[in-house]
Design a protein around this motif. Structure first.
Motif, PDB file in Angstrom:
ATOM      1  N   MET A 176       0.823  -1.193   0.159  1.00 55.52           N
ATOM      2  CA  MET A 176      -0.009  -0.010   0.017  1.00 55.52           C
ATOM      3  C   MET A 176       0.834   1.132  -0.069  1.00 55.52           C
ATOM      4  SD  MET A 176      -3.391  -0.997   2.415  1.00 55.52           S
ATOM      5  CE  MET A 176      -2.499  -0.850   3.717  1.00 55.52           C
ATOM      6  N   ALA A 177       1.813   1.203   0.829  1.00 52.48           N
ATOM      7  CA  ALA A 177       2.998   2.300   0.795  1.00 52.48           C
ATOM      8  C   ALA A 177       3.485   2.672  -0.575  1.00 52.48           C
ATOM      9  CB  ALA A 177       3.925   2.122   1.863  1.00 52.48           C
ATOM     10  N   THR A 178       3.650   1.530  -1.459  1.00 52.80           N
ATOM     11  CA  THR A 178       4.332   1.799  -2.617  1.00 52.80           C
ATOM     12  C   THR A 178       3.216   2.360  -3.646  1.00 52.80           C
ATOM     13  OG1 THR A 178       5.663  -0.260  -2.407  1.00 52.80           O
ATOM     14  CG2 THR A 178       5.279   0.356  -4.704  1.00 52.80           C
ATOM     15  N   GLY A 179       2.017   1.851  -3.408  1.00 54.27           N
ATOM     16  CA  GLY A 179       0.878   2.418  -4.405  1.00 54.27           C
ATOM     17  C   GLY A 179       0.727   4.068  -3.856  1.00 54.27           C
ATOM     18  N   ALA A 180       0.895   4.142  -2.557  1.00 59.98           N
ATOM     19  CA  ALA A 180       0.781   5.796  -2.429  1.00 59.98           C
ATOM     20  C   ALA A 180       1.923   6.510  -2.836  1.00 59.98           C
ATOM     21  CB  ALA A 180       0.487   5.932  -0.925  1.00 59.98           C
ATOM     22  N   VAL A 181       3.170   6.067  -2.714  1.00 54.16           N
ATOM     23  CA  VAL A 181       4.037   6.748  -3.316  1.00 54.16           C
ATOM     24  C   VAL A 181       4.119   6.764  -5.058  1.00 54.16           C
ATOM     25  CG1 VAL A 181       6.689   6.460  -4.052  1.00 54.16           C
ATOM     26  CG2 VAL A 181       5.765   6.165  -1.686  1.00 54.16           C
ATOM     27  N   LEU A 182       3.598   5.854  -5.835  1.00 58.51           N
ATOM     28  CA  LEU A 182       3.344   5.878  -6.979  1.00 58.51           C
ATOM     29  C   LEU A 182       2.275   6.845  -7.596  1.00 58.51           C
ATOM     30  CD1 LEU A 182       3.230   2.094  -7.893  1.00 58.51           C
ATOM     31  CD2 LEU A 182       5.037   4.021  -8.817  1.00 58.51           C
ATOM     32  N   ILE A 183       1.132   6.981  -6.699  1.00 56.65           N
ATOM     33  CA  ILE A 183       0.068   8.119  -7.041  1.00 56.65           C
ATOM     34  C   ILE A 183       0.641   9.505  -6.827  1.00 56.65           C
ATOM     35  CG2 ILE A 183      -1.986   8.904  -6.075  1.00 56.65           C
ATOM     36  CD1 ILE A 183      -2.768   5.929  -5.254  1.00 56.65           C
ATOM     37  N   LEU A 184       1.536   9.526  -5.703  1.00 51.23           N
ATOM     38  CA  LEU A 184       2.092  11.027  -5.477  1.00 51.23           C
ATOM     39  C   LEU A 184       2.869  11.375  -6.554  1.00 51.23           C
ATOM     40  CD1 LEU A 184       2.142  10.623  -1.477  1.00 51.23           C
ATOM     41  CD2 LEU A 184       0.526  11.935  -2.834  1.00 51.23           C
ATOM     42  N   GLY A 185       3.976  10.363  -6.723  1.00 49.60           N
ATOM     43  CA  GLY A 185       4.853  10.522  -7.676  1.00 49.60           C
ATOM     44  C   GLY A 185       4.249  10.915  -9.025  1.00 49.60           C
ATOM     45  N   GLY A 186       3.230  10.040  -9.402  1.00 51.28           N
ATOM     46  CA  GLY A 186       2.472  10.370 -10.875  1.00 51.28           C
ATOM     47  C   GLY A 186       1.696  11.574 -10.987  1.00 51.28           C
ATOM     48  N   ALA A 187       1.305  12.024  -9.948  1.00 51.61           N
ATOM     49  CA  ALA A 187       0.368  13.236  -9.998  1.00 51.61           C
ATOM     50  C   ALA A 187       1.442  14.545  -9.948  1.00 51.61           C
ATOM     51  CB  ALA A 187      -0.262  13.527  -8.591  1.00 51.61           C
ATOM     52  N   HIS A 188       2.625  14.253  -9.091  1.00 51.15           N
ATOM     53  CA  HIS A 188       3.465  15.202  -8.900  1.00 51.15           C
ATOM     54  C   HIS A 188       4.292  15.582 -10.268  1.00 51.15           C
ATOM     55  CE1 HIS A 188       6.676  18.179  -7.444  1.00 51.15           C
ATOM     56  NE2 HIS A 188       7.512  17.470  -8.052  1.00 51.15           N
ATOM     57  N   PHE A 189       4.901  14.325 -11.187  1.00 47.11           N
ATOM     58  CA  PHE A 189       5.299  14.631 -12.358  1.00 47.11           C
ATOM     59  C   PHE A 189       4.329  14.523 -13.501  1.00 47.11           C
ATOM     60  CE2 PHE A 189       8.711  13.052  -9.643  1.00 47.11           C
ATOM     61  CZ  PHE A 189       9.654  13.876  -9.572  1.00 47.11           C
ATOM     62  N   ARG A 190       3.244  14.688 -13.219  1.00 45.29           N
ATOM     63  CA  ARG A 190       2.065  14.683 -14.279  1.00 45.29           C
ATOM     64  C   ARG A 190       2.401  13.427 -15.238  1.00 45.29           C
ATOM     65  NH1 ARG A 190      -0.799  18.869 -13.385  1.00 45.29           N
ATOM     66  NH2 ARG A 190       0.418  20.757 -12.599  1.00 45.29           N
ATOM     67  N   LEU A 191       2.490  12.091 -14.399  1.00 41.72           N
ATOM     68  CA  LEU A 191       2.449  10.979 -15.316  1.00 41.72           C
ATOM     69  C   LEU A 191       1.274   9.977 -15.082  1.00 41.72           C
ATOM     70  CD1 LEU A 191       6.442  10.204 -14.620  1.00 41.72           C
ATOM     71  CD2 LEU A 191       5.381  11.118 -16.721  1.00 41.72           C
ATOM     72  N   ASP A 192       0.419  10.100 -15.742  1.00 43.16           N
ATOM     73  CA  ASP A 192      -0.916   9.576 -15.650  1.00 43.16           C
ATOM     74  C   ASP A 192      -0.616   8.000 -15.505  1.00 43.16           C
ATOM     75  OD1 ASP A 192      -1.986  11.925 -15.245  1.00 43.16           O
ATOM     76  OD2 ASP A 192      -3.106  11.788 -17.379  1.00 43.16           O
ATOM     77  N   PRO A 193      -0.147   7.359 -16.294  1.00 36.91           N
ATOM     78  CA  PRO A 193      -0.024   5.825 -15.967  1.00 36.91           C
ATOM     79  C   PRO A 193       0.707   5.551 -14.883  1.00 36.91           C
ATOM     80  CG  PRO A 193       0.890   6.717 -18.397  1.00 36.91           C
ATOM     81  CD  PRO A 193       0.459   7.697 -17.528  1.00 36.91           C
TER      82      PRO A 193
END
Length: 122
Positions: A1-18
């Motif tokens: 779950m922590a990995t998922g949260a990091v991916l969501i936050l990182g994807g949002a920050h860098f505007r990487l939708d996938p």
């Protein structure tokens, strides 16, 4: 779950939708595994009637807590904006998931080993 949260936050920050979408998949899988592991740990060794009662109570509590969290995030989102509320919720979820690693049950502890020996054979 922590990995998922990091991916969501990182994807949002860098505007990487996938990347962000894959984070939702990962966090959802983690939640599903955690739900199953906890349910098995709570009901293991109980008689069927007790298992049913415990599983029902567990489901009621977890869904009520999930609904409460959604309502609180929505309330905070109305006051601060949805983006800061969502980012804070994901950061808190990730931190709690990391903290829970120390004492949470593992999936391997929720499966029963099926004996391959035949009865009466040593």
């Amino acid at each position: 779950m922590a990995t998922g949260a990091v991916l969501i936050l990182g994807g949002a920050h860098f505007r990487l939708d996938p990347v962000a979408i894959s984070g939702f998949v990962v966090i959802g899988a983690g939640i599903g595994i955690a739900y199953r592991a906890a349910l098995v740990m709570l009901t293991r060794g109980s008689d069927p009637a007790r298992q049913g009662a415990t599983a029902s109570l567990y489901a009621a509590i977890t869904y009520a807590v999930a609904a409460l969290v959604v309502l609180v995030i929505g309330w905070i989102g109305n006051a601060t904006g949805l983006v800061p509320a969502t980012v804070a919720a994901l950061a808190i979820t990730g931190a709690l998931a990391i903290a829970a690693l120390a004492f949470s049950p593992r999936l391997r502890g929720t499966t029963d080993v099926i004996s391959t020996r035949r009865p009466g054979k040593a």
